[in-house]
Scaffold this motif. Structure first.
Motif, PDB file in Angstrom:
ATOM      1  N   CYS A  29       0.834  -1.208   0.000  1.00 35.97           N
ATOM      2  CA  CYS A  29       0.000   0.000   0.000  1.00 35.97           C
ATOM      3  C   CYS A  29       0.863   1.251   0.000  1.00 35.97           C
ATOM      4  O   CYS A  29       0.618   2.191  -0.758  1.00 35.97           O
ATOM      5  CB  CYS A  29      -0.923  -0.023   1.212  1.00 35.97           C
ATOM      6  SG  CYS A  29      -1.984   1.409   1.357  1.00 35.97           S
ATOM      7  N   LEU A  30       1.888   1.273   0.835  1.00 30.71           N
ATOM      8  CA  LEU A  30       2.784   2.433   0.902  1.00 30.71           C
ATOM      9  C   LEU A  30       3.546   2.626  -0.406  1.00 30.71           C
ATOM     10  O   LEU A  30       3.804   3.755  -0.812  1.00 30.71           O
ATOM     11  CB  LEU A  30       3.760   2.286   2.065  1.00 30.71           C
ATOM     12  CG  LEU A  30       3.155   2.406   3.458  1.00 30.71           C
ATOM     13  CD1 LEU A  30       4.192   2.088   4.526  1.00 30.71           C
ATOM     14  CD2 LEU A  30       2.553   3.775   3.684  1.00 30.71           C
ATOM     15  N   ALA A  31       3.892   1.539  -1.071  1.00 28.66           N
ATOM     16  CA  ALA A  31       4.632   1.631  -2.334  1.00 28.66           C
ATOM     17  C   ALA A  31       3.800   2.303  -3.420  1.00 28.66           C
ATOM     18  O   ALA A  31       4.349   2.895  -4.351  1.00 28.66           O
ATOM     19  CB  ALA A  31       5.082   0.252  -2.779  1.00 28.66           C
ATOM     20  N   ARG A  32       2.487   2.224  -3.311  1.00 25.14           N
ATOM     21  CA  ARG A  32       1.600   2.831  -4.314  1.00 25.14           C
ATOM     22  C   ARG A  32       1.407   4.336  -4.105  1.00 25.14           C
ATOM     23  O   ARG A  32       0.911   5.022  -4.993  1.00 25.14           O
ATOM     24  CB  ARG A  32       0.237   2.149  -4.296  1.00 25.14           C
ATOM     25  CG  ARG A  32       0.284   0.731  -4.775  1.00 25.14           C
ATOM     26  CD  ARG A  32      -1.115   0.147  -4.845  1.00 25.14           C
ATOM     27  NE  ARG A  32      -1.041  -1.269  -5.058  1.00 25.14           N
ATOM     28  CZ  ARG A  32      -1.712  -2.181  -4.389  1.00 25.14           C
ATOM     29  NH1 ARG A  32      -2.559  -1.791  -3.456  1.00 25.14           N
ATOM     30  NH2 ARG A  32      -1.566  -3.446  -4.633  1.00 25.14           N
ATOM     31  N   LEU A  33       1.778   4.838  -2.946  1.00 23.25           N
ATOM     32  CA  LEU A  33       1.602   6.259  -2.661  1.00 23.25           C
ATOM     33  C   LEU A  33       2.649   7.078  -3.415  1.00 23.25           C
ATOM     34  O   LEU A  33       3.784   6.632  -3.599  1.00 23.25           O
ATOM     35  CB  LEU A  33       1.746   6.522  -1.162  1.00 23.25           C
ATOM     36  CG  LEU A  33       0.699   5.890  -0.253  1.00 23.25           C
ATOM     37  CD1 LEU A  33       1.070   6.125   1.204  1.00 23.25           C
ATOM     38  CD2 LEU A  33      -0.683   6.424  -0.558  1.00 23.25           C
ATOM     39  N   PRO A  34       2.293   8.288  -3.821  1.00 20.81           N
ATOM     40  CA  PRO A  34       3.285   9.163  -4.455  1.00 20.81           C
ATOM     41  C   PRO A  34       4.413   9.488  -3.472  1.00 20.81           C
ATOM     42  O   PRO A  34       4.199   9.499  -2.247  1.00 20.81           O
ATOM     43  CB  PRO A  34       2.489  10.430  -4.789  1.00 20.81           C
ATOM     44  CG  PRO A  34       1.062  10.032  -4.730  1.00 20.81           C
ATOM     45  CD  PRO A  34       0.955   8.882  -3.779  1.00 20.81           C
ATOM     46  N   PRO A  35       5.616   9.759  -3.974  1.00 21.68           N
ATOM     47  CA  PRO A  35       6.755  10.028  -3.084  1.00 21.68           C
ATOM     48  C   PRO A  35       6.495  11.151  -2.077  1.00 21.68           C
ATOM     49  O   PRO A  35       6.902  11.040  -0.919  1.00 21.68           O
ATOM     50  CB  PRO A  35       7.883  10.410  -4.044  1.00 21.68           C
ATOM     51  CG  PRO A  35       7.521   9.742  -5.324  1.00 21.68           C
ATOM     52  CD  PRO A  35       6.014   9.741  -5.378  1.00 21.68           C
ATOM     53  N   ILE A  36       5.821  12.212  -2.465  1.00 16.66           N
ATOM     54  CA  ILE A  36       5.578  13.314  -1.542  1.00 16.66           C
ATOM     55  C   ILE A  36       4.669  12.883  -0.392  1.00 16.66           C
ATOM     56  O   ILE A  36       4.838  13.308   0.753  1.00 16.66           O
ATOM     57  CB  ILE A  36       5.009  14.567  -2.271  1.00 16.66           C
ATOM     58  CG1 ILE A  36       4.984  15.775  -1.327  1.00 16.66           C
ATOM     59  CG2 ILE A  36       3.635  14.300  -2.828  1.00 16.66           C
ATOM     60  CD1 ILE A  36       6.322  16.263  -0.909  1.00 16.66           C
ATOM     61  N   LEU A  39       6.761  10.912   1.981  1.00 14.67           N
ATOM     62  CA  LEU A  39       7.613  11.824   2.737  1.00 14.67           C
ATOM     63  C   LEU A  39       6.828  12.510   3.851  1.00 14.67           C
ATOM     64  O   LEU A  39       7.308  12.647   4.980  1.00 14.67           O
ATOM     65  CB  LEU A  39       8.231  12.860   1.808  1.00 14.67           C
ATOM     66  CG  LEU A  39       9.230  13.820   2.432  1.00 14.67           C
ATOM     67  CD1 LEU A  39      10.421  13.045   2.992  1.00 14.67           C
ATOM     68  CD2 LEU A  39       9.688  14.837   1.412  1.00 14.67           C
ATOM     69  N   ARG A  40       5.607  12.929   3.552  1.00 16.35           N
ATOM     70  CA  ARG A  40       4.770  13.560   4.581  1.00 16.35           C
ATOM     71  C   ARG A  40       4.431  12.580   5.693  1.00 16.35           C
ATOM     72  O   ARG A  40       4.427  12.939   6.873  1.00 16.35           O
ATOM     73  CB  ARG A  40       3.495  14.104   3.946  1.00 16.35           C
ATOM     74  CG  ARG A  40       3.738  15.307   3.077  1.00 16.35           C
ATOM     75  CD  ARG A  40       2.489  15.734   2.350  1.00 16.35           C
ATOM     76  NE  ARG A  40       2.748  16.882   1.504  1.00 16.35           N
ATOM     77  CZ  ARG A  40       2.028  17.194   0.451  1.00 16.35           C
ATOM     78  NH1 ARG A  40       0.984  16.456   0.119  1.00 16.35           N
ATOM     79  NH2 ARG A  40       2.326  18.252  -0.265  1.00 16.35           N
ATOM     80  N   LEU A  41       4.140  11.349   5.318  1.00 16.01           N
ATOM     81  CA  LEU A  41       3.842  10.324   6.311  1.00 16.01           C
ATOM     82  C   LEU A  41       5.066  10.055   7.175  1.00 16.01           C
ATOM     83  O   LEU A  41       4.969   9.941   8.400  1.00 16.01           O
ATOM     84  CB  LEU A  41       3.370   9.043   5.620  1.00 16.01           C
ATOM     85  CG  LEU A  41       2.962   7.891   6.510  1.00 16.01           C
ATOM     86  CD1 LEU A  41       1.828   8.291   7.439  1.00 16.01           C
ATOM     87  CD2 LEU A  41       2.544   6.695   5.664  1.00 16.01           C
ATOM     88  N   LEU A  42       6.235   9.998   6.566  1.00 18.11           N
ATOM     89  CA  LEU A  42       7.469   9.798   7.307  1.00 18.11           C
ATOM     90  C   LEU A  42       7.713  10.952   8.273  1.00 18.11           C
ATOM     91  O   LEU A  42       8.107  10.739   9.422  1.00 18.11           O
ATOM     92  CB  LEU A  42       8.648   9.656   6.342  1.00 18.11           C
ATOM     93  CG  LEU A  42      10.013   9.418   6.961  1.00 18.11           C
ATOM     94  CD1 LEU A  42      10.050   8.092   7.697  1.00 18.11           C
ATOM     95  CD2 LEU A  42      11.086   9.454   5.888  1.00 18.11           C
ATOM     96  N   ALA A  43       7.463  12.181   7.834  1.00 20.68           N
ATOM     97  CA  ALA A  43       7.636  13.345   8.704  1.00 20.68           C
ATOM     98  C   ALA A  43       6.681  13.286   9.892  1.00 20.68           C
ATOM     99  O   ALA A  43       7.064  13.586  11.027  1.00 20.68           O
ATOM    100  CB  ALA A  43       7.412  14.635   7.915  1.00 20.68           C
TER     101      ALA A  43
END
Length: 82
Positions: A29-36, A39-43
């Motif tokens: 699921c996470l791999a399908r998300l756009p990179p930005i 990045l926001r989720l990681l932040a």
């Protein structure tokens, strides 16, 4: 030992399958998300784990829309920069 003390084999099997499959499904699921978005989720996760290294501001408009801005002095590795 009575039957009531034993866990049903089917329930145990289903739990094990769910435990084994959840991380894989989440990774897909996470791999399908756009990179930005990743990045926001990681932040956000970094804010939860290390709040002392992050600054957060939440702006709410009278119409009810919200904007969460996260900032840090920690320099990200080159692969996480935009």
């Amino acid at each position: 030992m009575s039957l009531r003390d034993e866990s049903p084999p089917l329930a145990s099997f289903v739990q094990e399958e769910m435990i084994d499959g959840a991380p894989q499904a989440l990774a897909e699921c996470l791999a399908r998300l756009p990179p930005i978005v990743r990045l926001r989720l990681l932040a956000f996760l970094h804010l939860v784990e290390c709040p002392d290294t992050m600054r957060a501001s939440l702006d709410i408009t009278p119409a009810g829309s919200m904007r969460l801005t996260l900032d840090t002095d920690v320099v990200p590795c080159p692969s996480h920069r935009h």
